[in-house]
Design a protein around this motif. Structure first.
Motif, PDB file in Angstrom:
ATOM      1  N   UNK A  30      38.789  35.116  48.687  1.00 51.01           N
ATOM      2  CA  UNK A  30      37.265  35.745  47.921  1.00 51.01           C
ATOM      3  C   UNK A  30      36.576  35.219  47.858  1.00 51.01           C
ATOM      4  N   UNK A  31      35.138  35.576  47.511  1.00 53.35           N
ATOM      5  CA  UNK A  31      33.947  34.663  46.607  1.00 53.35           C
ATOM      6  C   UNK A  31      33.661  35.745  45.508  1.00 53.35           C
ATOM      7  N   UNK A  32      33.243  34.966  44.597  1.00 49.31           N
ATOM      8  CA  UNK A  32      32.650  36.305  43.871  1.00 49.31           C
ATOM      9  C   UNK A  32      31.037  36.040  43.641  1.00 49.31           C
ATOM     10  N   UNK A  33      30.639  37.519  43.922  1.00 48.36           N
ATOM     11  CA  UNK A  33      29.135  38.327  43.098  1.00 48.36           C
ATOM     12  C   UNK A  33      28.175  37.296  43.058  1.00 48.36           C
ATOM     13  N   UNK A  34      28.262  36.333  42.252  1.00 44.93           N
ATOM     14  CA  UNK A  34      27.815  35.313  42.138  1.00 44.93           C
ATOM     15  C   UNK A  34      27.537  33.886  42.761  1.00 44.93           C
ATOM     16  N   UNK A  89      31.154  44.337  41.624  1.00 48.32           N
ATOM     17  CA  UNK A  89      30.333  43.394  40.487  1.00 48.32           C
ATOM     18  C   UNK A  89      31.142  42.142  40.019  1.00 48.32           C
ATOM     19  N   UNK A  90      32.070  41.760  40.190  1.00 45.41           N
ATOM     20  CA  UNK A  90      32.524  40.758  40.013  1.00 45.41           C
ATOM     21  C   UNK A  90      33.353  40.840  38.607  1.00 45.41           C
ATOM     22  N   UNK A 110      44.902  45.366  39.708  1.00 44.23           N
ATOM     23  CA  UNK A 110      43.670  44.894  38.884  1.00 44.23           C
ATOM     24  C   UNK A 110      43.391  44.724  38.059  1.00 44.23           C
ATOM     25  N   UNK A 111      42.975  43.542  37.084  1.00 43.36           N
ATOM     26  CA  UNK A 111      42.790  42.652  35.895  1.00 43.36           C
ATOM     27  C   UNK A 111      41.240  42.836  35.919  1.00 43.36           C
ATOM     28  N   UNK A 112      40.632  43.000  34.920  1.00 46.05           N
ATOM     29  CA  UNK A 112      39.251  43.397  34.121  1.00 46.05           C
ATOM     30  C   UNK A 112      38.866  42.537  33.434  1.00 46.05           C
ATOM     31  N   UNK A 113      38.089  41.323  33.529  1.00 50.59           N
ATOM     32  CA  UNK A 113      37.302  40.349  32.573  1.00 50.59           C
ATOM     33  C   UNK A 113      37.406  41.667  31.142  1.00 50.59           C
ATOM     34  N   UNK A 117      34.968  37.052  29.228  1.00 50.93           N
ATOM     35  CA  UNK A 117      35.561  36.841  30.460  1.00 50.93           C
ATOM     36  C   UNK A 117      35.911  35.946  30.753  1.00 50.93           C
ATOM     37  N   UNK A 118      37.625  36.444  30.152  1.00 50.77           N
ATOM     38  CA  UNK A 118      38.411  35.874  30.591  1.00 50.77           C
ATOM     39  C   UNK A 118      39.279  37.313  31.182  1.00 50.77           C
ATOM     40  N   UNK A 119      40.146  36.974  32.352  1.00 49.58           N
ATOM     41  CA  UNK A 119      41.115  38.073  33.013  1.00 49.58           C
ATOM     42  C   UNK A 119      42.261  38.125  31.857  1.00 49.58           C
ATOM     43  N   UNK A 120      41.969  39.871  31.471  1.00 49.27           N
ATOM     44  CA  UNK A 120      42.527  40.734  31.431  1.00 49.27           C
ATOM     45  C   UNK A 120      44.388  41.461  31.760  1.00 49.27           C
ATOM     46  N   UNK A 121      44.679  41.528  30.733  1.00 51.50           N
ATOM     47  CA  UNK A 121      46.058  41.931  31.341  1.00 51.50           C
ATOM     48  C   UNK A 121      46.113  42.832  32.688  1.00 51.50           C
ATOM     49  N   UNK A 122      46.847  42.775  33.342  1.00 54.07           N
ATOM     50  CA  UNK A 122      47.368  43.089  34.701  1.00 54.07           C
ATOM     51  C   UNK A 122      47.782  44.976  35.236  1.00 54.07           C
TER      52      UNK A 122
END
Length: 206
Positions: A30-34, A89-90, A110-113, A117-122
């Motif tokens: 997968x490629x990020x939206x940016x 939104x990435x 899922x994990x949200x930044x 901008x680091x991945x938070x708890x899964x």
């Protein structure tokens, strides 16, 4: 490999221009939206935490990319991870795993930044998306934010793995009015947003 859609037709698949393929198996991408990050799944032995892990590369210039890095123990487990994908939104990374707190087989997580901008708890996407069977390849609809697709081999399908379509239902607000005996302010209670999973998509007959 990848195929480019041009002038109404798909071109012959060619090797991807990113240094991520190995002698092992690379099964999701997968490629990020940016366009600056690529996440993918690989079972290559070097730096693996266990089974198939999620790796990533980052853009380091106009045509340069960083070396592959393991996404780490927050995302990966000693079990298999699979089918990684960015949200529109990435800021959210969706993937399937046999580890974490799976309720059976592969579950969708899922994990949200966070603010750094680091991945938070899964987090487990929960029922009715996940079941004791396998749920993989979560795909947020590009057309509407509340719609999504995924694949499952749960009972009630047509056989084997089927494609399912679901909706995130809007949050419901319950208003509790004050009584004559208790002159408190009006209380609003927000319920947790719920999910509706519809029946598997019917086969397309051409």
């Amino acid at each position: 490999k990848m195929s480019v859609y041009k002038k109404g037709a798909w071109r012959t698949p060619v090797e991807i221009p990113y240094n991520i393929n190995t002698k092992g198996s690379e099964t999701s991408f997968t490629i990020s939206p940016s366009g600056n990050e690529i996440y993918y799944v690989s079972d290559k032995s070097k730096n693996n935490i266990g089974g198939k892990d999620i790796y990533f590369i980052k853009k380091a210039g106009a045509r340069r990319w960083s070396k592959p890095q393991n996404a780490g123990k927050l995302i990966n487990t000693i079990y298999d991870e699979e089918s990684v994908r960015f949200s529109k939104t990435g800021d959210t990374l969706w993937f399937s795993s046999q580890g974490h707190n799976s309720i059976g087989g592969f579950d969708i997580f899922y994990s949200i930044k966070d603010k750094n901008r680091a991945w938070d708890t899964v987090k487990n996407a929960g029922y009715p998306i996940n079941t004791p069977f396998d749920e993989i390849f979560y795909y947020p609809s590009p057309a509407e934010d509340s719609s999504f697709y995924f694949v499952s081999n749960r009972t009630g399908g047509f056989g084997g793995f089927d494609i399912y379509h679901g909706h995130i239902l809007p949050r419901i607000t319950v208003v509790i009015a004050p009584t004559e005996a208790a002159h408190d302010t009006i209380v609003k209670m927000d319920t947790v947003a719920t999910v509706k999973v519809v029946t598997p998509l019917l086969p397309v007959v051409q």
